[in-house]
Write a protein that holds these residues in place. Structure first.
Motif, PDB file in Angstrom:
ATOM      1  N   UNK A 158       0.829  -1.211   0.000  1.00 26.34           N
ATOM      2  CA  UNK A 158       0.000   0.000   0.000  1.00 26.34           C
ATOM      3  C   UNK A 158       0.860   1.255   0.000  1.00 26.34           C
ATOM      4  N   UNK A 159       1.923   1.226   0.803  1.00 33.98           N
ATOM      5  CA  UNK A 159       2.828   2.379   0.840  1.00 33.98           C
ATOM      6  C   UNK A 159       3.507   2.553  -0.522  1.00 33.98           C
ATOM      7  N   UNK A 160       3.895   1.415  -1.105  1.00 37.77           N
ATOM      8  CA  UNK A 160       4.557   1.436  -2.413  1.00 37.77           C
ATOM      9  C   UNK A 160       3.681   2.142  -3.447  1.00 37.77           C
ATOM     10  N   UNK A 161       2.375   1.869  -3.396  1.00 44.34           N
ATOM     11  CA  UNK A 161       1.454   2.439  -4.370  1.00 44.34           C
ATOM     12  C   UNK A 161       0.952   3.828  -3.961  1.00 44.34           C
ATOM     13  N   UNK A 162       1.354   4.263  -2.772  1.00 42.67           N
ATOM     14  CA  UNK A 162       0.964   5.601  -2.330  1.00 42.67           C
ATOM     15  C   UNK A 162      -0.302   5.648  -1.495  1.00 42.67           C
ATOM     16  N   UNK A 163      -0.886   4.481  -1.212  1.00 36.11           N
ATOM     17  CA  UNK A 163      -2.088   4.445  -0.368  1.00 36.11           C
ATOM     18  C   UNK A 163      -1.661   4.408   1.106  1.00 36.11           C
ATOM     19  N   UNK A 164      -1.110   5.524   1.562  1.00 36.87           N
ATOM     20  CA  UNK A 164      -0.499   5.578   2.885  1.00 36.87           C
ATOM     21  C   UNK A 164      -1.488   5.250   4.000  1.00 36.87           C
ATOM     22  N   UNK A 165      -2.667   5.848   3.937  1.00 40.49           N
ATOM     23  CA  UNK A 165      -3.662   5.648   4.989  1.00 40.49           C
ATOM     24  C   UNK A 165      -4.023   4.162   5.114  1.00 40.49           C
ATOM     25  N   UNK A 166      -4.211   3.524   3.969  1.00 36.26           N
ATOM     26  CA  UNK A 166      -4.571   2.110   3.960  1.00 36.26           C
ATOM     27  C   UNK A 166      -3.428   1.262   4.534  1.00 36.26           C
ATOM     28  N   UNK A 167      -2.207   1.654   4.257  1.00 38.97           N
ATOM     29  CA  UNK A 167      -1.041   0.946   4.792  1.00 38.97           C
ATOM     30  C   UNK A 167      -0.999   1.038   6.304  1.00 38.97           C
ATOM     31  N   UNK A 168      -1.262   2.231   6.818  1.00 39.57           N
ATOM     32  CA  UNK A 168      -1.271   2.441   8.271  1.00 39.57           C
ATOM     33  C   UNK A 168      -2.375   1.598   8.912  1.00 39.57           C
ATOM     34  N   UNK A 169      -3.534   1.547   8.263  1.00 39.04           N
ATOM     35  CA  UNK A 169      -4.647   0.742   8.784  1.00 39.04           C
ATOM     36  C   UNK A 169      -4.239  -0.729   8.829  1.00 39.04           C
ATOM     37  N   UNK A 170      -3.535  -1.191   7.793  1.00 41.82           N
ATOM     38  CA  UNK A 170      -3.129  -2.600   7.764  1.00 41.82           C
ATOM     39  C   UNK A 170      -2.142  -2.928   8.886  1.00 41.82           C
ATOM     40  N   UNK A 171      -1.201  -2.001   9.133  1.00 40.77           N
ATOM     41  CA  UNK A 171      -0.270  -2.215  10.249  1.00 40.77           C
ATOM     42  C   UNK A 171      -1.053  -2.269  11.560  1.00 40.77           C
ATOM     43  N   UNK A 172      -1.987  -1.332  11.729  1.00 40.90           N
ATOM     44  CA  UNK A 172      -2.788  -1.263  12.956  1.00 40.90           C
ATOM     45  C   UNK A 172      -3.579  -2.553  13.155  1.00 40.90           C
ATOM     46  N   UNK A 173      -4.156  -3.068  12.063  1.00 40.39           N
ATOM     47  CA  UNK A 173      -4.941  -4.309  12.155  1.00 40.39           C
ATOM     48  C   UNK A 173      -4.026  -5.483  12.504  1.00 40.39           C
ATOM     49  N   UNK A 174      -2.883  -5.557  11.814  1.00 39.40           N
ATOM     50  CA  UNK A 174      -1.953  -6.659  12.057  1.00 39.40           C
ATOM     51  C   UNK A 174      -1.543  -6.723  13.520  1.00 39.40           C
ATOM     52  N   UNK A 175      -1.116  -5.584  14.059  1.00 44.03           N
ATOM     53  CA  UNK A 175      -0.658  -5.577  15.452  1.00 44.03           C
ATOM     54  C   UNK A 175      -1.828  -5.560  16.427  1.00 44.03           C
ATOM     55  N   UNK A 176      -2.884  -4.849  16.067  1.00 43.07           N
ATOM     56  CA  UNK A 176      -4.060  -4.764  16.928  1.00 43.07           C
ATOM     57  C   UNK A 176      -4.669  -6.129  17.185  1.00 43.07           C
ATOM     58  N   UNK A 177      -4.937  -6.852  16.115  1.00 44.97           N
ATOM     59  CA  UNK A 177      -5.558  -8.182  16.242  1.00 44.97           C
ATOM     60  C   UNK A 177      -4.628  -9.119  17.002  1.00 44.97           C
ATOM     61  N   UNK A 178      -3.349  -9.000  16.723  1.00 40.70           N
ATOM     62  CA  UNK A 178      -2.346  -9.825  17.375  1.00 40.70           C
ATOM     63  C   UNK A 178      -2.349  -9.604  18.887  1.00 40.70           C
ATOM     64  N   UNK A 179      -2.368  -8.352  19.279  1.00 37.59           N
ATOM     65  CA  UNK A 179      -2.332  -8.005  20.709  1.00 37.59           C
ATOM     66  C   UNK A 179      -3.628  -8.433  21.403  1.00 37.59           C
ATOM     67  N   UNK A 180      -4.759  -8.109  20.768  1.00 41.13           N
ATOM     68  CA  UNK A 180      -6.066  -8.424  21.369  1.00 41.13           C
ATOM     69  C   UNK A 180      -6.229  -9.929  21.588  1.00 41.13           C
ATOM     70  N   UNK A 181      -5.725 -10.708  20.632  1.00 36.17           N
ATOM     71  CA  UNK A 181      -5.903 -12.166  20.715  1.00 36.17           C
ATOM     72  C   UNK A 181      -4.689 -12.862  21.330  1.00 36.17           C
ATOM     73  N   UNK A 182      -3.796 -12.080  21.960  1.00 35.47           N
ATOM     74  CA  UNK A 182      -2.566 -12.623  22.557  1.00 35.47           C
ATOM     75  C   UNK A 182      -1.757 -13.443  21.548  1.00 35.47           C
TER      76      UNK A 182
END
Ligand SMILES: [Zn+2]
Ligand SMILES: [Zn+2]
Length: 138
Positions: A79-103
């Motif tokens: 997403x960052x490569x293609x310039x969709x910065x906001x979407x890239x940030x959301x993906x990082x947040x989801x990746x780490x968010x879901x990981x943390x929430x579900x231990x």
């Protein structure tokens, strides 16, 4: 399409204008889409509404975007490569968010999302342009 420098109609595949010798999409005197003269700083053609700023610049590669999605998709790198910065940030947040929430149990969710997107980019028309509207190179 038209030469952005002299307004001469040119072949869609032509890299250089045969009339003035300027590389395609270089110059800012004419609209590449309709051939109407444009203001030097114009972002959008007032005649046909096409995005003039998007025409220039390098084309991003579909292959690179797809592979980045497959291997680093959980971090939204494609997403960052293609310039969709906001979407890239959301993906990082989801990746780490879901990981943390579900231990850690859901730590596959983000990478899996990226993997699926990477495959869709490579095989279909999931994303056909970068964030600026430039079509991706095959
Ligand atoms: Zn020209
Ligand atoms: Zn135009």
């Amino acid at each position: 399409m038209y030469c952005r420098n002299c307004g001469n109609e040119m072949d869609n595949q032509a890299a250089i204008c045969v009339k003035c010798g300027v590389a395609r999409n270089n110059g800012n005197n004419f609209c590449h889409n309709c051939g109407q003269s444009t203001n030097a700083g114009a972002q959008v053609c007032v005649n046909c509404g096409v995005n003039l700023a998007a025409a220039g610049g390098e084309q991003k590669s579909k292959l690179v975007a797809g592979l980045l999605g497959i291997f680093l998709g959980g971090l939204g790198i494609h997403r960052f490569y293609l310039g969709y910065t906001m979407m890239g940030i959301i993906q990082i947040a989801v990746t780490f968010g879901v990981s943390i929430i579900t231990c850690g149990v859901g730590s596959f969710v983000g990478p899996l999302w990226g993997l699926v997107e990477g495959i869709l980019i490579l095989t279909g028309n999931f994303i056909t342009t970068d964030a600026k509207g430039n079509p991706l190179k095959e």
